[in-house]
Motif scaffolding. Structure first.
Motif, PDB file in Angstrom:
ATOM      1  N   ARG A   1       8.109  -9.167  -8.029  1.00 63.31           N
ATOM      2  CA  ARG A   1       7.228  -8.258  -8.289  1.00 63.31           C
ATOM      3  C   ARG A   1       6.395  -8.005  -7.207  1.00 63.31           C
ATOM      4  O   ARG A   1       6.194  -7.046  -6.615  1.00 63.31           O
ATOM      5  CB  ARG A   1       6.522  -8.609  -9.604  1.00 63.31           C
ATOM      6  N   ARG A   2       5.823  -9.212  -6.864  1.00 64.38           N
ATOM      7  CA  ARG A   2       4.751  -9.361  -5.623  1.00 64.38           C
ATOM      8  C   ARG A   2       5.673  -8.715  -4.269  1.00 64.38           C
ATOM      9  O   ARG A   2       4.848  -7.829  -3.686  1.00 64.38           O
ATOM     10  CB  ARG A   2       4.283 -10.803  -5.521  1.00 64.38           C
ATOM     11  N   CYS A   3       6.565  -9.206  -4.226  1.00 60.88           N
ATOM     12  CA  CYS A   3       7.568  -8.821  -3.121  1.00 60.88           C
ATOM     13  C   CYS A   3       7.513  -7.067  -3.098  1.00 60.88           C
ATOM     14  O   CYS A   3       7.302  -6.483  -2.096  1.00 60.88           O
ATOM     15  CB  CYS A   3       8.921  -9.385  -2.776  1.00 60.88           C
ATOM     16  N   LYS A   4       8.084  -6.844  -4.161  1.00 65.45           N
ATOM     17  CA  LYS A   4       8.425  -5.238  -4.452  1.00 65.45           C
ATOM     18  C   LYS A   4       7.309  -4.540  -4.010  1.00 65.45           C
ATOM     19  O   LYS A   4       7.177  -3.411  -3.520  1.00 65.45           O
ATOM     20  CB  LYS A   4       8.953  -5.021  -5.781  1.00 65.45           C
ATOM     21  N   LEU A   5       5.989  -5.137  -4.877  1.00 66.96           N
ATOM     22  CA  LEU A   5       4.798  -4.171  -4.733  1.00 66.96           C
ATOM     23  C   LEU A   5       4.157  -4.351  -3.320  1.00 66.96           C
ATOM     24  O   LEU A   5       3.637  -3.162  -2.873  1.00 66.96           O
ATOM     25  CB  LEU A   5       3.672  -4.661  -5.546  1.00 66.96           C
ATOM     26  N   GLU A   6       4.322  -5.317  -2.480  1.00 68.08           N
ATOM     27  CA  GLU A   6       3.993  -5.422  -1.391  1.00 68.08           C
ATOM     28  C   GLU A   6       4.645  -4.445  -0.304  1.00 68.08           C
ATOM     29  O   GLU A   6       4.106  -3.831   0.505  1.00 68.08           O
ATOM     30  CB  GLU A   6       3.698  -6.971  -0.733  1.00 68.08           C
ATOM     31  N   GLU A   7       6.192  -4.427  -0.733  1.00 67.60           N
ATOM     32  CA  GLU A   7       6.821  -3.598   0.207  1.00 67.60           C
ATOM     33  C   GLU A   7       6.333  -2.229   0.031  1.00 67.60           C
ATOM     34  O   GLU A   7       6.635  -1.159   0.868  1.00 67.60           O
ATOM     35  CB  GLU A   7       8.104  -3.789  -0.406  1.00 67.60           C
ATOM     36  N   MET A   8       5.909  -2.049  -1.416  1.00 71.03           N
ATOM     37  CA  MET A   8       5.263  -0.430  -1.483  1.00 71.03           C
ATOM     38  C   MET A   8       4.013  -0.163  -1.115  1.00 71.03           C
ATOM     39  O   MET A   8       3.381   0.955  -1.273  1.00 71.03           O
ATOM     40  CB  MET A   8       5.306  -0.132  -3.018  1.00 71.03           C
ATOM     41  N   GLY A   9       3.341  -1.122  -0.552  1.00 75.22           N
ATOM     42  CA  GLY A   9       2.249  -1.132  -0.072  1.00 75.22           C
ATOM     43  C   GLY A   9       0.989  -1.346  -0.602  1.00 75.22           C
ATOM     44  O   GLY A   9       0.053  -1.259  -0.202  1.00 75.22           O
TER      45      GLY A   9
ATOM     46  N   SER B   1      -5.784  -7.584  -1.440  1.00 77.44           N
ATOM     47  CA  SER B   1      -7.247  -7.528  -0.700  1.00 77.44           C
ATOM     48  C   SER B   1      -6.567  -7.010   0.725  1.00 77.44           C
ATOM     49  O   SER B   1      -5.682  -7.393   1.121  1.00 77.44           O
ATOM     50  CB  SER B   1      -7.988  -8.767  -0.549  1.00 77.44           C
ATOM     51  N   ASP B   2      -7.671  -6.216   1.470  1.00 78.15           N
ATOM     52  CA  ASP B   2      -7.403  -5.760   2.818  1.00 78.15           C
ATOM     53  C   ASP B   2      -7.565  -6.925   3.720  1.00 78.15           C
ATOM     54  O   ASP B   2      -8.268  -7.962   3.336  1.00 78.15           O
ATOM     55  CB  ASP B   2      -7.677  -4.587   3.220  1.00 78.15           C
ATOM     56  N   GLY B   3      -7.702  -6.334   5.094  1.00 80.04           N
ATOM     57  CA  GLY B   3      -8.035  -7.541   5.988  1.00 80.04           C
ATOM     58  C   GLY B   3      -9.602  -8.089   5.804  1.00 80.04           C
ATOM     59  O   GLY B   3      -9.687  -9.516   6.089  1.00 80.04           O
TER      60      GLY B   3
ATOM     61  N   THR C   1      -5.129   2.690  -2.595  1.00 85.88           N
ATOM     62  CA  THR C   1      -3.738   2.556  -2.010  1.00 85.88           C
ATOM     63  C   THR C   1      -2.902   3.731  -2.200  1.00 85.88           C
ATOM     64  O   THR C   1      -2.167   4.077  -1.576  1.00 85.88           O
ATOM     65  CB  THR C   1      -3.090   1.151  -2.664  1.00 85.88           C
ATOM     66  N   TYR C   2      -3.315   4.308  -3.428  1.00 86.61           N
ATOM     67  CA  TYR C   2      -2.461   5.470  -4.006  1.00 86.61           C
ATOM     68  C   TYR C   2      -2.640   6.426  -3.048  1.00 86.61           C
ATOM     69  O   TYR C   2      -1.654   7.200  -2.336  1.00 86.61           O
ATOM     70  CB  TYR C   2      -2.756   5.890  -5.298  1.00 86.61           C
ATOM     71  N   GLU C   3      -4.045   6.666  -2.716  1.00 87.16           N
ATOM     72  CA  GLU C   3      -4.295   7.936  -1.506  1.00 87.16           C
ATOM     73  C   GLU C   3      -3.896   7.711  -0.302  1.00 87.16           C
ATOM     74  O   GLU C   3      -3.296   8.713   0.190  1.00 87.16           O
ATOM     75  CB  GLU C   3      -5.800   7.764  -1.807  1.00 87.16           C
ATOM     76  N   ALA C   4      -3.981   6.351   0.287  1.00 86.54           N
ATOM     77  CA  ALA C   4      -3.515   6.006   1.325  1.00 86.54           C
ATOM     78  C   ALA C   4      -1.724   6.303   1.453  1.00 86.54           C
ATOM     79  O   ALA C   4      -1.435   7.099   2.256  1.00 86.54           O
ATOM     80  CB  ALA C   4      -3.632   4.532   1.930  1.00 86.54           C
ATOM     81  N   LYS C   5      -1.331   5.825   0.374  1.00 85.51           N
ATOM     82  CA  LYS C   5       0.191   5.969   0.477  1.00 85.51           C
ATOM     83  C   LYS C   5       0.472   7.436   0.340  1.00 85.51           C
ATOM     84  O   LYS C   5       1.610   7.846   1.017  1.00 85.51           O
ATOM     85  CB  LYS C   5       0.717   5.304  -0.779  1.00 85.51           C
ATOM     86  N   ARG C   6      -0.327   8.174  -0.497  1.00 85.30           N
ATOM     87  CA  ARG C   6       0.086   9.700  -0.594  1.00 85.30           C
ATOM     88  C   ARG C   6      -0.188  10.401   0.645  1.00 85.30           C
ATOM     89  O   ARG C   6       0.783  11.328   1.172  1.00 85.30           O
ATOM     90  CB  ARG C   6      -1.056  10.314  -1.446  1.00 85.30           C
ATOM     91  N   LYS C   7      -1.049  10.093   1.246  1.00 87.36           N
ATOM     92  CA  LYS C   7      -1.286  10.423   2.696  1.00 87.36           C
ATOM     93  C   LYS C   7      -0.116  10.332   3.626  1.00 87.36           C
ATOM     94  O   LYS C   7       0.349  11.133   4.473  1.00 87.36           O
ATOM     95  CB  LYS C   7      -2.827   9.972   3.418  1.00 87.36           C
ATOM     96  N   GLU C   8      -0.141   9.098   3.760  1.00 81.16           N
ATOM     97  CA  GLU C   8       1.285   8.607   4.554  1.00 81.16           C
ATOM     98  C   GLU C   8       2.510   9.135   4.351  1.00 81.16           C
ATOM     99  O   GLU C   8       3.248   9.728   5.268  1.00 81.16           O
ATOM    100  CB  GLU C   8       1.322   6.984   4.397  1.00 81.16           C
ATOM    101  N   PHE C   9       2.725   9.421   2.866  1.00 76.97           N
ATOM    102  CA  PHE C   9       4.025  10.332   2.495  1.00 76.97           C
ATOM    103  C   PHE C   9       4.001  11.499   3.072  1.00 76.97           C
ATOM    104  O   PHE C   9       4.978  11.966   3.587  1.00 76.97           O
ATOM    105  CB  PHE C   9       3.912  10.102   0.868  1.00 76.97           C
TER     106      PHE C   9
END
Ligand code: GTP
Ligand code: MG
Length: 421
Positions: A293-301, A305-307, A317-325
């Protein structure tokens, strides 16, 4: 200002309240819900997988034999509803059909890994649904992999090591030596030590019976030392003394499946079913599935926590992913448009080139045609000249002929006249 996280205070109760029945409530809930347990059997064709399953659950799971001519390894799950007292168990036995039968065994582990991952993925998809129904979800995640080792008395095959290594982060592996009645006692002892040594030196993590629960710590610790279990399977019953027992009868004697001096079958059944079934289910969920689950979710972005160790926000995260998409989509669209324009240009050029070629061909043909025409004209003129010359000659000839005719017709008349005179 209120303290956000006050220390809880210990209070003593004045009398019986009743929350000590919570464990009973849990048990009753679990029993009504029923349990699922999924076993994966990996071992070469005919090693005794089906027989051992029948012996373990003391029933007959009707499974057909596999042939030795499978093109690749194929996973065959079969689910059964079992009941013991009032406990319902949905048991799935998954056979890796055709394992070890291919000439090229490099990819033998892949269908098994893919199958295990697919079950994790199904569970994850169910978890990620808005309307989840995990309560009555049929959990098909593999809780234990029984790895059947061929009783060569020699050492593990590289196929065994590679396969177990690929599986060890995804499933609880319990290695067992199959058909242990075909190997002598002293050889078996050495074989077990050899196998464990090879597993350790190749970094293969097999399932360890847990020793953190006091109630079972002792027995589990003892059993860990007995791994890999050497088992014998049989569904035949043989009379020993005045009792019918499951055994294999040989000309020289009887191997009793449930006799601990003969093999480790009872140890396996105790450990797998009676003592550690819940731990196997628990480990599958908390270790193997968690990792997937962890690997899969990390793969999905997704990240916890961030840096700058900002707490994870699903929204961000959703917004960022959406923008990226979206930007990716735009880029793709632009790329496609550009490709289309280029294609059109190319086709246009090709067409122009074709047109030019055709025009050239046409000009060429036209020239040939004119040339021919000119030649024909010339021939015609020549012919006409010839015809007129011929006609002239013909006319002259005719004139001469008529003159000659005229002359001959006058001559006899004159002769007649002469005779009369
Ligand atoms: P496939 O499903 O076809 O891959 O075979 P399998 O691994 O399920 O093996 P199966 O249980 O069908 O057993 C194959 C043969 O081995 C049968 O003739 C069994 O009687 C025999 N057999 C099974 N278990 C044992 C055992 O513990 N010792 C010996 N000597 N023979 C066994
Ligand atoms: Mg079988």
């Amino acid at each position: 200002v209120q303290n956000a996280d006050p220390e809880p205070r210990s209070l003593s109760l004045g009398g019986h309240v009743g929350f000590d029945s919570l464990p009973d409530q849990l048990v009753s809930k679990s029993v009504t819900q029923g349990f699922s347990f999924n076993i994966l059997c990996v071992g070469e064709t005919g090693i005794g997988k089906s027989t051992l399953m029948n012996t373990l659950f003391n029933t007959t799971f009707e499974t057909e034999e596999a042939s030795h001519h499978e093109e690749c390894v194929r996973l065959r799950p079969q689910t059964y509803d079992l009941q013991e007292s009032n406990v319902q168990l949905k048991l799935t036995i998954v056979d890796a059909v055709g394992f070890g039968d291919q000439i090229n065994k490099d990819e033998s582990y892949r269908p098994i890994v893919d199958y295990i991952d697919a079950q994790f993925e199904n569970y994850l998809q169910e978890e990620l649904k808005i309307r989840r129904s995990l309560f009555d979800y049929h959990d098909t995640r593999i809780h234990v992999c029984l790895y059947f080792i061929t009783p060569t008395g020699h050492s593990l095959k590289s196929l065994d090591l590679v396969t177990m290594k690929k599986l060890d982060s995804k499933v609880n592996i319990i290695p067992i030596i199959a058909k242990a009645d075909t190997i002598s006692k002293s050889e078996l002892h050495k074989f077990k030590i050899k196998i464990m040594g090879e597993l350790v030196s190749n970094g293969v993590q097999i399932y360890q019976f847990p020793t953190d629960d006091e109630a079972v710590a002792e027995i589990n610790a003892v059993m860990n030392a007995h791994l890999p279990f050497a088992v014998v399977g049989s569904t035949e019953e043989v009379k020993v003394g005045n009792k019918l027992v499951r055994a294999r009868q040989y000309p020289w004697g009887v191997v009793q499946v449930e006799n601990e001096n003969h093999c480790d079958f009872v140890k396996l059944r105790e450990m797998l079913i009676r003592v550690n079934m819940e731990d196997l289910r628990e480990q599958t969920h908390s270790r193997h599935y968690e990792l997937y689950r962890r690997c899969k979710l990390e793969e999905m972005g997704f990240q916890d926590s961030d840096g700058d160790s900002q707490p994870f926000s699903l929204q961000e995260t959703y917004e960022a992913k959406r923008k990226e998409f979206l930007s990716e989509l735009q880029r793709k669209e632009e790329e496609m448009r550009q490709m289309f324009v280029n294609k059109v240009k190319e086709t246009e050029l090709e067409l122009k080139e074709k047109e030019r070629e055709l025009q050239e061909k046409f000009e060429h043909l036209k020239r040939i045609h004119q040339e021919e025409k000119r030649k024909v004209e010339e021939k015609r003129r020549e012919l006409e000249e010839e015809t007129s010359a011929f006609n002239c000659r013909k006319a002259a000839m005719e004139a001469l002929q008529s003159q000659a005719l005229h002359a001959t017709s006058q001559q006899p008349l004159r002769k007649d006249k002469d005779k009369k005179k």
